[in-house]
Design an enzyme around this catalytic site. Sequence first.
Site, PDB file in Angstrom:
ATOM      1  N   ARG A  48       0.803  -1.222   0.000  1.00 23.58           N
ATOM      2  CA  ARG A  48       0.000   0.000   0.000  1.00 23.58           C
ATOM      3  C   ARG A  48       0.836   1.273   0.000  1.00 23.58           C
ATOM      4  O   ARG A  48       0.647   2.158  -0.832  1.00 23.58           O
ATOM      5  CB  ARG A  48      -0.906   0.061   1.250  1.00 23.58           C
ATOM      6  CG  ARG A  48      -2.232  -0.572   1.092  1.00 23.58           C
ATOM      7  CD  ARG A  48      -2.659  -1.156   2.402  1.00 23.58           C
ATOM      8  NE  ARG A  48      -1.741  -2.235   2.695  1.00 23.58           N
ATOM      9  CZ  ARG A  48      -1.888  -3.473   2.219  1.00 23.58           C
ATOM     10  NH1 ARG A  48      -2.926  -3.777   1.519  1.00 23.58           N
ATOM     11  NH2 ARG A  48      -0.990  -4.416   2.461  1.00 23.58           N
ATOM     12  N   THR A  49       1.756   1.395   0.964  1.00 22.16           N
ATOM     13  CA  THR A  49       2.434   2.686   1.144  1.00 22.16           C
ATOM     14  C   THR A  49       3.269   3.026  -0.083  1.00 22.16           C
ATOM     15  O   THR A  49       3.200   4.140  -0.602  1.00 22.16           O
ATOM     16  CB  THR A  49       3.311   2.640   2.411  1.00 22.16           C
ATOM     17  OG1 THR A  49       2.524   2.105   3.475  1.00 22.16           O
ATOM     18  CG2 THR A  49       3.803   4.020   2.790  1.00 22.16           C
ATOM     19  N   LYS A  77      25.641  -4.591  -1.067  1.00 26.26           N
ATOM     20  CA  LYS A  77      27.116  -4.620  -1.114  1.00 26.26           C
ATOM     21  C   LYS A  77      27.708  -3.975   0.133  1.00 26.26           C
ATOM     22  O   LYS A  77      28.916  -3.811   0.241  1.00 26.26           O
ATOM     23  CB  LYS A  77      27.610  -3.845  -2.347  1.00 26.26           C
ATOM     24  CG  LYS A  77      27.116  -4.377  -3.668  1.00 26.26           C
ATOM     25  CD  LYS A  77      27.644  -3.476  -4.798  1.00 26.26           C
ATOM     26  CE  LYS A  77      26.770  -3.574  -6.023  1.00 26.26           C
ATOM     27  NZ  LYS A  77      26.974  -2.426  -6.913  1.00 26.26           N
ATOM     28  N   ARG A  98      11.241   3.547   4.149  1.00 28.28           N
ATOM     29  CA  ARG A  98      10.799   2.527   5.127  1.00 28.28           C
ATOM     30  C   ARG A  98      12.018   1.692   5.484  1.00 28.28           C
ATOM     31  O   ARG A  98      12.756   1.239   4.610  1.00 28.28           O
ATOM     32  CB  ARG A  98       9.699   1.633   4.556  1.00 28.28           C
ATOM     33  CG  ARG A  98       9.358   0.496   5.529  1.00 28.28           C
ATOM     34  CD  ARG A  98       8.146  -0.292   5.126  1.00 28.28           C
ATOM     35  NE  ARG A  98       6.934   0.490   5.295  1.00 28.28           N
ATOM     36  CZ  ARG A  98       5.706  -0.002   5.094  1.00 28.28           C
ATOM     37  NH1 ARG A  98       5.550  -1.259   4.714  1.00 28.28           N
ATOM     38  NH2 ARG A  98       4.651   0.762   5.264  1.00 28.28           N
ATOM     39  N   HIS A 126       4.633   5.622  11.836  1.00 29.81           N
ATOM     40  CA  HIS A 126       4.220   5.564  10.424  1.00 29.81           C
ATOM     41  C   HIS A 126       3.289   6.765  10.215  1.00 29.81           C
ATOM     42  O   HIS A 126       2.072   6.619  10.116  1.00 29.81           O
ATOM     43  CB  HIS A 126       3.496   4.233  10.191  1.00 29.81           C
ATOM     44  CG  HIS A 126       3.253   3.867   8.752  1.00 29.81           C
ATOM     45  ND1 HIS A 126       3.400   4.747   7.694  1.00 29.81           N
ATOM     46  CD2 HIS A 126       2.859   2.687   8.203  1.00 29.81           C
ATOM     47  CE1 HIS A 126       3.102   4.116   6.563  1.00 29.81           C
ATOM     48  NE2 HIS A 126       2.776   2.870   6.845  1.00 29.81           N
TER      49      HIS A 126
HETATM   50  N1   CP Z   1      -0.536  -0.010   5.805  1.00 30.14           N
HETATM   51  C1   CP Z   1       0.699  -0.273   5.302  1.00 30.14           C
HETATM   52  O1   CP Z   1       1.709   0.318   5.725  1.00 30.14           O
HETATM   53  O2   CP Z   1       0.697  -1.231   4.327  1.00 30.14           O
HETATM   54  P1   CP Z   1       1.985  -1.723   3.521  1.00 30.14           P
HETATM   55  O3   CP Z   1       2.875  -2.446   4.513  1.00 30.14           O
HETATM   56  O4   CP Z   1       1.461  -2.629   2.455  1.00 30.14           O
HETATM   57  O5   CP Z   1       2.683  -0.508   2.980  1.00 30.14           O
END
Ligand code: CP
Length: 285
Positions: A48-49, A77, A98, A126
């Site tokens: 999603r993100t 590496k 992330r 998040h």
């Molecule tokens: N909600 C969320 O962070 O989903 P993803 O891990 O798929 O990005």
Amino acid sequence: MQHLLSVDDMKESFIFDLWSKASDQKDGFSDVLKNKILTNLFYEPSTRTSSSFYSAMVRQGGSVIPINNVKFSSAIKGESLEDTIITMGTMSDCIVLRHPEIGSVDKAAKVSSVPIINAGDGEGEHPTQTLLDGFTIYYNHKKNIDNLRITMVGDLKNGRTVKSLVKLLSRYSGNYFNFVSPKDLRFPQDSIPKKSFETDKIENVIADTDVLYVTRVQTERGSDHEYSLSTEQLNLLPKNSIVMHPLPRVNEIPRDFDNDPRAKYFDQMIYGLWCRMVLLEGIMS
Ligand code: CP
């Protein structure tokens, strides 16, 4: 430079302005980010993100460098996060990061020549998920995010989305939290809001809930519980309540609840796109 590393970086006026613009965003396309480039730098899996940022960029005329699998980047590496950030800053106007370690985004921000957006740092935060989660409540509760009874269920120890959302909702008056989890997955005790109740039985609180926020057990962070809510339990929710989940779902919510008007977990992804479109425009245009 505006980094977005934590919910603490977002003032109330910024959030309400973003939500107000997000409500008008719908499925719009524009070229406000023409000639702008975003790097999606993901050291952990995402559906999603990463896709939401990608879509938000492309819908506004921008481009994306997608590094969604660092196995195929120079990180494998031995390149440090800092050197990778400096590198991508020479090629793009903003970096969505992330990473599995708490604090990685702060390290990145210290060396970055472009804004960093935290897309999840380990079990830390998040914040853009919180923007869309807060928007989901705002949009479905008559533009009101106070005086709510919020029940959070699942892996409250490791789930970063609950921590960020509790930070946000604690700012508004009258919000009351129920935390439902097994004892070893409790919400961190040093951050627990004063107005809250902890239990391991959903039946103790489900009928007194305006917002049910369900999360997955974070097996990737060592949790080994399994749980699922039944349709019978979910039907104890008040009629005007809403059910949210940041997704991905494993077995926490039965599929036969998906068409219930209270289920908002698929709508959350649409709201996320609108919020990220406004956010990227604000940061880069
Ligand atoms: N909600 C969320 O962070 O989903 P993803 O891990 O798929 O990005």
